[in-house]
Design an enzyme around this catalytic site. Structure first.
Site, PDB file in Angstrom:
ATOM      1  N   ASP A 123     -18.353  -1.614 -11.220  1.00 52.20           N
ATOM      2  CA  ASP A 123     -17.273  -2.258 -11.961  1.00 52.20           C
ATOM      3  C   ASP A 123     -16.302  -1.148 -12.392  1.00 52.20           C
ATOM      4  O   ASP A 123     -16.706  -0.165 -13.014  1.00 52.20           O
ATOM      5  CB  ASP A 123     -17.911  -2.944 -13.171  1.00 52.20           C
ATOM      6  CG  ASP A 123     -16.898  -3.699 -14.013  1.00 52.20           C
ATOM      7  OD1 ASP A 123     -15.746  -3.232 -14.122  1.00 52.20           O
ATOM      8  OD2 ASP A 123     -17.276  -4.744 -14.556  1.00 52.20           O
ATOM      9  N   GLY A 124     -15.045  -1.292 -12.036  1.00 52.74           N
ATOM     10  CA  GLY A 124     -14.051  -0.266 -12.351  1.00 52.74           C
ATOM     11  C   GLY A 124     -14.017   0.079 -13.829  1.00 52.74           C
ATOM     12  O   GLY A 124     -13.859   1.243 -14.208  1.00 52.74           O
TER      13      GLY A 124
ATOM     14  N   HIS B 153       0.819  -1.221   0.000  1.00 53.91           N
ATOM     15  CA  HIS B 153       0.000   0.000   0.000  1.00 53.91           C
ATOM     16  C   HIS B 153       0.851   1.269   0.000  1.00 53.91           C
ATOM     17  O   HIS B 153       0.521   2.239  -0.674  1.00 53.91           O
ATOM     18  CB  HIS B 153      -0.986  -0.025   1.176  1.00 53.91           C
ATOM     19  CG  HIS B 153      -2.068  -1.056   1.008  1.00 53.91           C
ATOM     20  ND1 HIS B 153      -2.423  -1.954   1.980  1.00 53.91           N
ATOM     21  CD2 HIS B 153      -2.853  -1.342  -0.058  1.00 53.91           C
ATOM     22  CE1 HIS B 153      -3.401  -2.736   1.526  1.00 53.91           C
ATOM     23  NE2 HIS B 153      -3.668  -2.387   0.291  1.00 53.91           N
TER      24      HIS B 153
ATOM     25  N   ASP C 188      -5.725  -1.139  -7.882  1.00 57.03           N
ATOM     26  CA  ASP C 188      -5.454  -2.125  -6.821  1.00 57.03           C
ATOM     27  C   ASP C 188      -6.239  -3.380  -7.143  1.00 57.03           C
ATOM     28  O   ASP C 188      -7.244  -3.681  -6.507  1.00 57.03           O
ATOM     29  CB  ASP C 188      -5.888  -1.526  -5.470  1.00 57.03           C
ATOM     30  CG  ASP C 188      -5.559  -2.454  -4.308  1.00 57.03           C
ATOM     31  OD1 ASP C 188      -4.851  -3.450  -4.520  1.00 57.03           O
ATOM     32  OD2 ASP C 188      -6.023  -2.175  -3.190  1.00 57.03           O
TER      33      ASP C 188
HETATM   34  N1  AG3 Z   1      -4.466  -7.041  -4.494  1.00 66.90           N
HETATM   35  C1  AG3 Z   1      -3.323  -7.633  -5.109  1.00 66.90           C
HETATM   36  C2  AG3 Z   1      -3.222  -9.112  -4.933  1.00 66.90           C
HETATM   37  C3  AG3 Z   1      -2.245  -9.664  -5.888  1.00 66.90           C
HETATM   38  C4  AG3 Z   1      -1.765 -10.999  -5.485  1.00 66.90           C
HETATM   39  N2  AG3 Z   1      -1.038 -11.467  -6.568  1.00 66.90           N
HETATM   40  C5  AG3 Z   1       0.009 -12.240  -6.534  1.00 66.90           C
HETATM   41  N3  AG3 Z   1       0.387 -12.809  -5.443  1.00 66.90           N
HETATM   42  N4  AG3 Z   1       0.614 -12.415  -7.644  1.00 66.90           N
HETATM   43  C6  AG3 Z   1      -4.276  -6.670  -3.142  1.00 66.90           C
HETATM   44  C7  AG3 Z   1      -5.405  -5.926  -2.549  1.00 66.90           C
HETATM   45  C8  AG3 Z   1      -4.904  -5.162  -1.371  1.00 66.90           C
HETATM   46  N5  AG3 Z   1      -5.582  -3.936  -1.189  1.00 66.90           N
END
Ligand code: AG3
Length: 287
Positions: free
Chosen positions: A144-145, A68, A162
Site C-alpha cells: 500500500d503506497g 505518462h 500515479d
Molecule cells: N491512473 C489515472 C486514472 C485517472 C482517471 N481519471 C479520470 N478520468 N478522471 C492511470 C494509470 C496509468 N498508469
C-alpha cells in the site's frame, strides 16, 4: 454488432455524476475480479487495448503517452539532476517506461498495491510497459503506497503519484496525511507530482490537494494536459516542491531535453512551459 440503444458491446464509464463516456468493445481480452477491483482489458479500434478498473479507464495503448510523458519528463527535466524516482501506483508500467528513458536515472522504486495489476499488465498490456519491468534499475514493491511512505526512510528526487481517482483503494493517496509522508520522502530539491483528475468535473479534488500542498511546500501549483480517454477537459497534475524548479526557463529545459536524448510524442520543453499556464477556472480552484 454493437447496439447503440442498449450500449451492448460498449464499456460505459460512470465516474462522474452527470457525465459518462462509452468506448466500443471490439473484442474482450480479459475480465476478472482481483482482491481489490474489477479489471477489464478490451480492444477498441481507435484506442487499442484499454484497461478499466471498476469501469473507469486507466490506460489505453493509444493515448497513454500524454499522461505518462507529462508526469515524468516535466518533473525530471525541471529538476535537472534527478537520480532516484519513486512511483506510487503505476502497475501497468507506463510510468516506469517513461522514467527509465532517462539514462541519468539510477533507481526507480515502484510501489503498487495490487500484484494482480502488474502480473496481468505484463501479459495483456506489454506494449504499455515496453520492457520496463525487465530494467535492472526498477525495484517493484507490492505494498500500500500509504503504508510504504510511512515505513520507508529512503529519499527520492522525484515522487510521482500515479493513482486512480479518490474512490476505493486510491482514496488514501489524496489525504493530507499521505502528502505529508510523501514530502518527508523527498530529497533536498525534490519534486512531488500527482494525478489530480479533470478540474472541470473534479474541481474539489484539485482544491483538496492544493490546500494540502499549500501547508507543505514553499512552491505549489498544477499543470495541465488533455488525455482523450480521461474525459471532461484537461487533466490537472499537482506540483509541490521547496525548490524553484517550476520556474525553470525554456533555454535550460531545451538543453536538458537535448542532453537526455529521449524521443517523445507529447512532451517538448515548450509544451512543458505552456502546461503551467492556467485558465482562470483552474487557477480559482487553487487556494
Ligand atoms: N491512473 C489515472 C486514472 C485517472 C482517471 N481519471 C479520470 N478520468 N478522471 C492511470 C494509470 C496509468 N498508469
Amino acid at each position: 454488432m454493437s447496439d447503440p440503444e442498449t450500449m451492448r458491446d460498449w464499456s460505459v464509464e460512470r465516474l462522474h455524476q452527470d457525465h459518462g463516456q462509452a468506448l466500443r468493445v471490439a473484442q474482450m481480452h480479459y475480465d476478472s475480479e482481483t482482491d481489490h477491483q474489477r479489471l477489464l482489458v478490451f480492444e477498441n479500434p481507435t484506442f487499442g487495448r484499454i484497461l478499466t478498473l471498476d469501469g473507469v479507464v486507466q490506460v489505453t495503448e493509444a493515448d497513454n503517452f500524454i499522461y505518462h510523458e507529462m508526469l515524468t519528463h516535466v518533473p525530471i527535466l525541471a529538476h535537472g539532476a534527478a537520480k532516484r524516482v519513486l512511483i506510487v501506483g503505476g502497475g501497468d508500467g507506463g510510468m516506469a517506461r517513461e522514467v527509465l528513458k532517462h539514462d541519468s536515472i539510477e533507481q526507480v522504486t515502484m510501489v503498487e498495491i495490487d500484484a494482480g495489476v502488474v502480473d496481468f499488465s505484463k501479459k495483456y498490456l506489454a506494449a504499455i510497459s515496453d520492457g520496463a519491468f525487465d530494467d535492472l534499475r526498477l525495484d517493484l514493491v507490492i505494498n500500500d503506497g500509504a503504508v510504504f511512505m510511512k515505513q520507508n526512510a529512503d529519499v527520492y528526487d522525484v515522487i510521482i503519484i500515479d493513482s486512480t481517482d479518490p474512490v476505493g483503494p486510491g482514496e488514501v493517496l489524496f489525504t493530507d496525511h499521505f502528502y505529508g509522508h510523501a514530502k518527508a520522502r523527498l530529497a533536498e530539491g525534490g519534486i512531488l507530482v500527482t494525478q489530480n483528475g479533470v478540474p472541470f468535473l473534479q474541481g474539489d479534488e484539485l482544491t483538496g490537494t492544493m490546500r494540502a500542498f499549500k501547508t507543505l511546500f514553499s512552491d505549489y501549483s498544477c499543470y495541465l494536459a488533455s488525455i482523450p480517454t480521461y474525459a471532461g477537459g484537461p487533466m490537472a497534475f499537482g506540483w509541490g516542491s521547496d525548490s524553484n524548479a517550476r520556474h525553470v526557463d525554456l533555454t535550460t529545459l531545451e538543453a536538458r531535453f537535448k542532453a537526455a536524448g529521449i524521443s517523445t510524442d507529447y512532451y517538448t520543453p515548450e509544451v512543458h512551459r505552456g502546461a503551467f499556464a492556467l485558465p482562470p477556472f483552474v487557477a480559482r480552484l487553487i487556494p
